[in-house]
Design a protein around this motif. Structure first.
Motif, PDB file in Angstrom:
ATOM      1  N   UNK A  68      -9.694  15.199   2.892  1.00 35.80           N
ATOM      2  CA  UNK A  68      -9.867  14.059   1.989  1.00 35.80           C
ATOM      3  C   UNK A  68     -10.643  12.957   2.675  1.00 35.80           C
ATOM      4  N   UNK A  69     -11.106  11.997   1.872  1.00 41.15           N
ATOM      5  CA  UNK A  69     -11.898  10.908   2.441  1.00 41.15           C
ATOM      6  C   UNK A  69     -10.992   9.963   3.224  1.00 41.15           C
ATOM      7  N   UNK A  70     -11.622   9.114   4.017  1.00 42.58           N
ATOM      8  CA  UNK A  70     -10.900   8.179   4.866  1.00 42.58           C
ATOM      9  C   UNK A  70      -9.935   7.318   4.035  1.00 42.58           C
ATOM     10  N   UNK A  71      -8.716   7.170   4.517  1.00 37.44           N
ATOM     11  CA  UNK A  71      -7.742   6.311   3.855  1.00 37.44           C
ATOM     12  C   UNK A  71      -6.899   7.002   2.797  1.00 37.44           C
ATOM     13  N   UNK A  72      -7.063   8.324   2.612  1.00 33.84           N
ATOM     14  CA  UNK A  72      -6.330   9.000   1.532  1.00 33.84           C
ATOM     15  C   UNK A  72      -4.918   9.405   1.952  1.00 33.84           C
TER      16      UNK A  72
ATOM     17  N   UNK B 154       0.838  -1.214   0.000  1.00 32.00           N
ATOM     18  CA  UNK B 154       0.000   0.000   0.000  1.00 32.00           C
ATOM     19  C   UNK B 154       0.868   1.257   0.000  1.00 32.00           C
ATOM     20  N   UNK B 155       0.634   2.137  -0.970  1.00 33.58           N
ATOM     21  CA  UNK B 155       1.294   3.445  -0.937  1.00 33.58           C
ATOM     22  C   UNK B 155       0.334   4.416  -0.264  1.00 33.58           C
ATOM     23  N   UNK B 156       0.582   4.696   1.015  1.00 35.54           N
ATOM     24  CA  UNK B 156      -0.333   5.531   1.800  1.00 35.54           C
ATOM     25  C   UNK B 156      -0.177   6.995   1.429  1.00 35.54           C
ATOM     26  N   UNK B 157       1.073   7.422   1.199  1.00 33.29           N
ATOM     27  CA  UNK B 157       1.362   8.803   0.816  1.00 33.29           C
ATOM     28  C   UNK B 157       2.321   8.745  -0.366  1.00 33.29           C
ATOM     29  N   UNK B 158       1.982   9.500  -1.420  1.00 29.89           N
ATOM     30  CA  UNK B 158       2.666   9.334  -2.691  1.00 29.89           C
ATOM     31  C   UNK B 158       3.252  10.670  -3.181  1.00 29.89           C
ATOM     32  N   UNK B 159       4.501  10.904  -2.893  1.00 27.99           N
ATOM     33  CA  UNK B 159       5.213  12.093  -3.385  1.00 27.99           C
ATOM     34  C   UNK B 159       4.488  13.406  -3.094  1.00 27.99           C
TER      35      UNK B 159
ATOM     36  N   UNK C 171      -6.205  19.396  -0.626  1.00 28.64           N
ATOM     37  CA  UNK C 171      -7.131  18.289  -0.856  1.00 28.64           C
ATOM     38  C   UNK C 171      -6.363  17.080  -1.382  1.00 28.64           C
ATOM     39  N   UNK C 172      -6.483  15.946  -0.689  1.00 32.97           N
ATOM     40  CA  UNK C 172      -5.739  14.745  -1.060  1.00 32.97           C
ATOM     41  C   UNK C 172      -6.678  13.639  -1.551  1.00 32.97           C
ATOM     42  N   UNK C 173      -6.147  12.786  -2.427  1.00 29.44           N
ATOM     43  CA  UNK C 173      -6.857  11.578  -2.865  1.00 29.44           C
ATOM     44  C   UNK C 173      -5.810  10.520  -3.161  1.00 29.44           C
ATOM     45  N   UNK C 174      -6.000   9.337  -2.630  1.00 28.91           N
ATOM     46  CA  UNK C 174      -5.090   8.211  -2.872  1.00 28.91           C
ATOM     47  C   UNK C 174      -3.633   8.574  -2.634  1.00 28.91           C
ATOM     48  N   UNK C 175      -3.379   9.284  -1.546  1.00 26.39           N
ATOM     49  CA  UNK C 175      -2.001   9.589  -1.177  1.00 26.39           C
ATOM     50  C   UNK C 175      -1.378  10.752  -1.909  1.00 26.39           C
ATOM     51  N   UNK C 176      -2.114  11.309  -2.877  1.00 21.88           N
ATOM     52  CA  UNK C 176      -1.561  12.420  -3.659  1.00 21.88           C
ATOM     53  C   UNK C 176      -2.328  13.710  -3.412  1.00 21.88           C
ATOM     54  N   UNK C 177      -1.668  14.827  -3.743  1.00 21.08           N
ATOM     55  CA  UNK C 177      -2.334  16.119  -3.624  1.00 21.08           C
ATOM     56  C   UNK C 177      -3.120  16.409  -4.897  1.00 21.08           C
ATOM     57  N   UNK C 178      -4.401  16.713  -4.728  1.00 19.88           N
ATOM     58  CA  UNK C 178      -5.214  17.107  -5.882  1.00 19.88           C
ATOM     59  C   UNK C 178      -5.095  18.604  -6.140  1.00 19.88           C
TER      60      UNK C 178
END
Ligand SMILES: Nc1ncnc2c1ncn2[C@@H]1O[C@H](COP(=O)(O)OP(=O)(O)O)[C@@H](O)[C@H]1O
Ligand SMILES: [Mg+2]
Length: 306
Positions: free
Chosen positions: A34-38, A14-19, A207-214
Motif C-alpha cells: 500500500x501507499x505511504x501512510x496506509x 488518526x485511525x492508522x489501522x482499522x479493523x 493490499x491496504x488503503x487508509x488502514x483497511x484491507x482492500x
C-alpha cells in the motif's frame, strides 16, 4: 501461524489501522502492500507488540500475543526495521548478535551462529568489526537480515527491507533474498509499497488503503480478479510485466510442448528472459500462450470473495 482479528490502532484522531482481520499461514510470505501512510508499519509492529492495539487481537502460533512475555515473543519473531535500523554506534557483529545476547546465549554458541549467518546472507566476515556507515547499502541490508535471522525465529517481519537501495541493487538483493535457504520455510510478513516486489516475493498480497484491507489473495488473483476499482488501479502501472511475473509456465496449457524440460517451474517472465536470445520461435509461442491465458482469466467467472 499469525492471526489478526479486528485489529485497530488509533493515534489521537488518526485511525492508522482499522479493523484488520488477516491470517498468515505457516511458511508463507504475506506482503502488506500500500501507499505511504496506509498503516502497514503499524500493523507489522502490532504483531511483535512494539505497538499496543487499540482494539482487536493478535495470535501468534495459537497464543494471544498480549498475554505472551515480550522477550519470549521476540525470540520467535525476527524483525527487520524500516531503513534497516542497525544501531549506528555498534559494530556489525554487535548488531547481528543483539537478540542472542538478549536471550542469554553463550559466547561459543553466538560465535558459531555468527559464522553461519555470514554464510547464509553472504556477508564477508571481514565486515563484522565495522560500523554500519562503513558498509555499502547492499551490505547493510544483508547485515540487517542476518540480525533478523540471528536466533533462527520461525517468523520474520520485514519492513521495506529493500527500501533504501537504488533500483538496480534493489533488484539484485531481492533476487539474492529469494535464494536464502533459511528463509524458505519461515513465515514472513513483508511490508512494501512496490508492486513488482509484492508480486515477486508474495505467496499472498494484502493490499491496504487508509488502514483497511482492500483485498487479500495470491498475486494473480489481485491482478486478474480485482475486487474494487482501487485494486485494479493500484496495479495499472506496468500491469503486463506484473502479470507475467505472477503467472507460471505450468499454468499455460500449451507451454509443455513449447520447450521441453526445465521451463515448467519458471514464471512466464523468467522463461521469456531465458528464451529471449536463444529461441525466438519459443519466445513468441510463450508470449502467444500467455496472452491467451490472460484473456481467459480476465473473462472467466469471478472467484468468491474471502
Ligand atoms: N506513533 C505515531 N503517532 C501518531 N501517528 C502515527 C504514529 N505512527 C503512525 N502514525 C500515523 O498512522 C498512519 C499509518 O502509519 P504507518 O503505519 O507508519 O504507515 P505505512 O507504514 O503504511 O507508511 C499515518 O497517518 C501515520 O502518520
Ligand atoms: Mg512504513
Amino acid at each position: 501461524m499469525i492471526e489478526l482479528a479486528g485489529l485497530s490502532k488509533r493515534f489521537g484522531a488518526v485511525t492508522a489501522v482499522d479493523e484488520v482481520t488477516l491470517t498468515v499461514d505457516a511458511g508463507e510470505t504475506m506482503v502488506l502492500l500500500g501507499t505511504s501512510g496506509c498503516g502497514k508499519t503499524t500493523t507489522l509492529r502490532m504483531i511483535n507488540r512494539l505497538v499496543v492495539p487499540s482494539a482487536g487481537t493478535v495470535r501468534v502460533a495459537g497464543r494471544d500475543a498480549a498475554a505472551t512475555d515480550p522477550v519470549a515473543l521476540r525470540r520467535k519473531i525476527g524483525y527487520m526495521i524500516q531503513g534497516v535500523g542497525l544501531f549506528p554506534h555498534r559494530t556489525v557483529e554487535e548488531n547481528i548478535l543483539t537478540v542472542p545476547r538478549l536471550i542469554g546465549w553463550g559466547t561459543a554458541e553466538s560465535r558459531r551462529r555468527l559464522h553461519q549467518l555470514t554464510e547464509i546472507v553472504n556477508l564477508e566476515p571481514a565486515l563484522l568489526p565495522r560500523l554500519p556507515h562503513e558498509l555499502s547499502g547492499g551490505q547493510r541490508q544483508r547485515a540487517g537480515l542476518a540480525r533478523a535471522l540471528a536466533a533462527d525465529p520461525p517468523i520474520v517481519l520485514m519492513d521495506e527491507p529493500f527500501g533504501a537501495l537504488d533500483p538496480l541493487t534493489r533488484q539484485q538483493v531481492r533476487r539474492e533474498f529469494l535464494r536464502v535457504e533459511s528463509l524458505v520455510n519461515k513465515t514472513i510478513v513483508l511490508v512494501t509499497h512496490d508492486t513488482a516486489e509484492a508480486v515477486e516475493l508474495g505467496s499472498r498480497i494484502c493490499l491496504m488503503a487508509k488502514g483497511r484491507i482492500e483485498q487479500v489473495g495470491a498475486p494473480a488473483e489481485l491482478l486478474f480478479r480485482p475486487r474494487t476499482p482501487f485494486v485494479e488501479d493500484f496495479f495499472a502501472a506496468g500491469r503486463l510485466q506484473l502479470e507475467w511475473m505472477a503467472v507460471r509456465m505450468a499454468e499455460l496449457p500449451g507451454a509443455g510442448r513449447l520447450h521441453g524440460e526445465g521451463l515448467g517451474s519458471l514464471t512466464v517472465a523468467e522463461a521469456l528472459a531465458r528464451l529471449e536470445r536463444t529461441d525466438e520461435a519459443a519466445f513468441n509461442a510463450v508470449l502467444k500462450e500467455f496472452f491467451a491465458h490472460r484473456r481467459k482469466r480476465a473473462g472467466g467467472p469471478a472467484e468468491a470473495a474471502p
